[in-house]
Design an enzyme around this catalytic site. Structure first.
Site, mmCIF file in Angstrom:
data_model
loop_
_atom_site.group_PDB
_atom_site.id
_atom_site.type_symbol
_atom_site.label_atom_id
_atom_site.label_comp_id
_atom_site.label_asym_id
_atom_site.label_seq_id
_atom_site.Cartn_x
_atom_site.Cartn_y
_atom_site.Cartn_z
ATOM 1 N NE ARG A 157 37.657 19.565 -4.098
ATOM 2 C CZ ARG A 157 38.025 18.714 -3.122
ATOM 3 N NH1 ARG A 157 37.174 18.400 -2.167
ATOM 4 N NH2 ARG A 157 39.240 18.216 -3.094
ATOM 5 C CB ILE A 158 39.365 20.716 -10.690
ATOM 6 C CG1 ILE A 158 39.771 21.574 -9.486
ATOM 7 C CG2 ILE A 158 39.907 21.324 -11.985
ATOM 8 C CD1 ILE A 158 41.256 21.576 -9.184
ATOM 9 N NE ARG A 236 50.478 18.988 -6.821
ATOM 10 C CZ ARG A 236 49.565 19.965 -6.762
ATOM 11 N NH1 ARG A 236 49.044 20.457 -7.875
ATOM 12 N NH2 ARG A 236 49.187 20.462 -5.599
ATOM 13 C CD GLU A 265 55.074 22.358 -11.246
ATOM 14 O OE1 GLU A 265 54.460 21.444 -11.808
ATOM 15 O OE2 GLU A 265 54.538 23.127 -10.452
ATOM 16 C CG HIS A 284 51.667 24.730 -10.437
ATOM 17 N ND1 HIS A 284 52.221 23.636 -9.850
ATOM 18 C CD2 HIS A 284 50.375 24.754 -10.009
ATOM 19 C CE1 HIS A 284 51.319 23.011 -9.098
ATOM 20 N NE2 HIS A 284 50.193 23.678 -9.175
HETATM 21 P P1 NAP Z 1 39.049 16.117 -5.935
HETATM 22 O O1 NAP Z 1 37.741 16.822 -5.821
HETATM 23 O O2 NAP Z 1 39.513 15.251 -4.826
HETATM 24 O O3 NAP Z 1 39.016 15.295 -7.309
HETATM 25 C C1 NAP Z 1 39.979 14.390 -7.659
HETATM 26 C C2 NAP Z 1 39.300 13.280 -8.447
HETATM 27 O O4 NAP Z 1 40.323 12.408 -8.929
HETATM 28 C C3 NAP Z 1 38.343 12.460 -7.607
HETATM 29 O O5 NAP Z 1 37.047 12.547 -8.147
HETATM 30 C C4 NAP Z 1 38.913 11.054 -7.639
HETATM 31 O O6 NAP Z 1 37.888 10.082 -7.800
HETATM 32 C C5 NAP Z 1 39.838 11.082 -8.856
HETATM 33 N N1 NAP Z 1 40.921 10.122 -8.708
HETATM 34 C C6 NAP Z 1 41.613 9.805 -7.596
HETATM 35 N N2 NAP Z 1 42.454 8.807 -7.838
HETATM 36 C C7 NAP Z 1 42.282 8.472 -9.134
HETATM 37 C C8 NAP Z 1 42.857 7.469 -9.961
HETATM 38 N N3 NAP Z 1 43.713 6.578 -9.466
HETATM 39 N N4 NAP Z 1 42.470 7.419 -11.262
HETATM 40 C C9 NAP Z 1 41.554 8.292 -11.734
HETATM 41 N N5 NAP Z 1 40.959 9.242 -10.980
HETATM 42 C C10 NAP Z 1 41.331 9.317 -9.701
HETATM 43 O O7 NAP Z 1 40.233 17.179 -6.161
HETATM 44 P P2 NAP Z 1 40.164 18.570 -6.951
HETATM 45 O O8 NAP Z 1 39.862 19.656 -5.998
HETATM 46 O O9 NAP Z 1 39.328 18.427 -8.161
HETATM 47 O O10 NAP Z 1 41.715 18.696 -7.346
HETATM 48 C C11 NAP Z 1 42.331 17.696 -8.129
HETATM 49 C C12 NAP Z 1 43.821 17.914 -8.222
HETATM 50 O O11 NAP Z 1 44.112 19.018 -9.064
HETATM 51 C C13 NAP Z 1 44.524 18.266 -6.908
HETATM 52 O O12 NAP Z 1 44.844 17.114 -6.161
HETATM 53 C C14 NAP Z 1 45.765 18.998 -7.372
HETATM 54 O O13 NAP Z 1 46.850 18.101 -7.508
HETATM 55 C C15 NAP Z 1 45.384 19.529 -8.730
HETATM 56 N N6 NAP Z 1 45.288 21.006 -8.761
HETATM 57 C C16 NAP Z 1 46.126 21.681 -9.577
HETATM 58 C C17 NAP Z 1 46.024 23.040 -9.658
HETATM 59 C C18 NAP Z 1 46.932 23.832 -10.554
HETATM 60 O O14 NAP Z 1 47.292 24.933 -10.201
HETATM 61 N N7 NAP Z 1 47.295 23.318 -11.708
HETATM 62 C C19 NAP Z 1 45.081 23.738 -8.889
HETATM 63 C C20 NAP Z 1 44.260 23.008 -8.058
HETATM 64 C C21 NAP Z 1 44.366 21.634 -8.008
HETATM 65 P P3 NAP Z 1 38.066 8.575 -7.237
HETATM 66 O O15 NAP Z 1 38.528 8.728 -5.833
HETATM 67 O O16 NAP Z 1 36.724 7.951 -7.396
HETATM 68 O O17 NAP Z 1 39.101 7.921 -8.113
HETATM 69 C C1 GLV Z 2 47.593 23.702 -6.732
HETATM 70 O O1 GLV Z 2 48.237 23.087 -7.523
HETATM 71 C C2 GLV Z 2 46.818 23.102 -5.701
HETATM 72 O O2 GLV Z 2 46.891 21.887 -5.511
HETATM 73 O O3 GLV Z 2 46.093 23.857 -5.032
#
Ligand code: NAP
Ligand code: GLV
Ligand code: GLV
Length: 319
Positions: A157-158, A236, A265, A284
């Site tokens: 998604r992101i 993360r 962190e 964060h």
């Molecule tokens: P998402 O939609 O589940 O996307 C995560 C992507 O990562 C998936 O497309 C997945 O594809 C890929 N992935 C999983 N395992 C992997 C691997 N071993 N190597 C490479 N790619 C891999 O999640 P999202 O909503 O985009 O969020 C992603 C992450 O961002 C969250 O889990 C969270 O930790 C972080 N986040 C941080 C903040 C912040 O405040 N900084 C805010 C929101 C989220 P595949 O399964 O095909 O590998």
């Molecule tokens: C923030 O880091 C989240 O995973 O929502």
């Protein structure tokens, strides 16, 4: 339903509390810091629902003390702090907050990329320290964003929201993850991780933390990157090996880093990454806008209430 007992580990914004109170009695940790583990252990013993933050560790030891627990609802999308296998074994549903924070977090990723590649950190420090001299053609020279190639690790998604923004900068997009996504448009291109690192002018990490992604970016990966490249991490902290990153930044292996998440962190002010001028760190802040935090808090509350009522969670990790 009146017997539901909900434990909330930190005061959530918006109407979340009112939503939770509609389902049972609520106990909430009200201090302005993460809940003390012992307090959580004491409170969890009679809880049927648990509303968590990413700073809480929901592990086997905690679940053992929670015989009545049926739902864990996290006010975040990443759930690496929750032992999902342990929850599954105990029949505990788990919810999280995808989608509502996607665009806000993608905005921050671009902020970090621009700040790091264009040396905002060094610039603002110079201004604050009275080191802003006369305009100088050679001062704080950075790297261009527009027209370059960005590589996105974790195209979910992101990651995709980050890619959409690249269009406005006239950039090419590469991405990698375990499975290519089915896109009719030839752009962006799926490539293996090593190829992405070699070809990208800038790299953005947006994958979740798992045993597989721990230190996904370490010494060898950083060596593959261009010396002009910026590494951004909004996933993360432990996705990137902090010691290897520090070495890459100080030896010129890469140009700069922009981190919204760190390992550890929070990171101490005297940590080598904090004192490295070409490392730009935000604490964060990915999802931290008023509207998004409210949406996350309320979605997490609705997830918890639905789970306790035996209904489908709006955003389940474990349904
Ligand atoms: P998402 O939609 O589940 O996307 C995560 C992507 O990562 C998936 O497309 C997945 O594809 C890929 N992935 C999983 N395992 C992997 C691997 N071993 N190597 C490479 N790619 C891999 O999640 P999202 O909503 O985009 O969020 C992603 C992450 O961002 C969250 O889990 C969270 O930790 C972080 N986040 C941080 C903040 C912040 O405040 N900084 C805010 C929101 C989220 P595949 O399964 O095909 O590998
Ligand atoms: C923030 O880091 C989240 O995973 O929502
Ligand atoms: C810079 O400020 C310029 O005018 O080129």
């Amino acid at each position: 339903m009146e017997n539901e007992r909900i434990v909330v580990t930190r005061q959530p914004p918006g109407q979340a509390l009112a939503i939770l109170e509609s389902a049972g009695s609520v106990w909430m940790w009200t201090e302005d810091r993460p809940i003390e583990r012992q307090v959580l252990f004491d409170q969890i013993t009679t809880a049927t629902g648990l509303y968590t933050m990413l700073t809480d560790h929901v592990d086997e030891a905690l679940l053992k003390c929670a015989p009545d627990l049926r739902v864990v609802s996290q006010m975040a999308v990443g759930v690496d702090n929750i032992d999902l296998a342990a929850c599954r074994n105990r029949g505990i549903k788990v919810g999280h907050t995808p989608d509502v924070l996607t665009e806000t977090t993608a905005d921050l990723a671009w902020g970090l990329l621009i700040a790091a590649a264009r040396r905002f950190g060094e610039g603002t420090r110079d201004v604050a320290a009275g080191r802003w001299g006369d305009w100088d053609p050679n001062y704080l020279i950075g790297q261009d964003i527009h027209g370059s190639t960005v590589g996105i690790i974790g195209f979910g998604r992101i990651g995709r929201a980050v890619a959409r923004r690249a269009v406005g900068f006239g950039m090419s997009v590469l991405y990698t993850q375990r499975r290519p996504v089915d896109l009719s448009d030839p752009q962006p291109s799926f490539v293996p991780l090593n190829e992405l690192l070699e070809r990208s002018d800038h790299v953005i990490v947006a994958a979740p933390l798992s045993t597989e992604t721990h230190h996904l970016i370490s010494t060898n990966e950083l060596r593959l990157m261009k010396p002009t490249a910026t590494l951004v991490n909004i996933g993360r902290g432990p996705l990137v090996d902090s010691a290897a990153l520090h070495h890459a930044l100080t030896s010129g292996e890469i140009f700069a880093a922009g981190l919204d998440v760190t390992d550890p962190e929070p990171i101490a002010p005297d940590h080598p990454l904090v004192t490295t001028p070409n490392c730009f760190i935000t604490p964060h802040l990915g999802s931290s806008t008023i509207r998004t935090r409210q949406a996350m808090a309320e979605l997490a509350a609705r997830n918890l209430v639905a789970g306790l009522r035996g209904l489908a969670l709006e955003a389940p990790v474990i349904a």
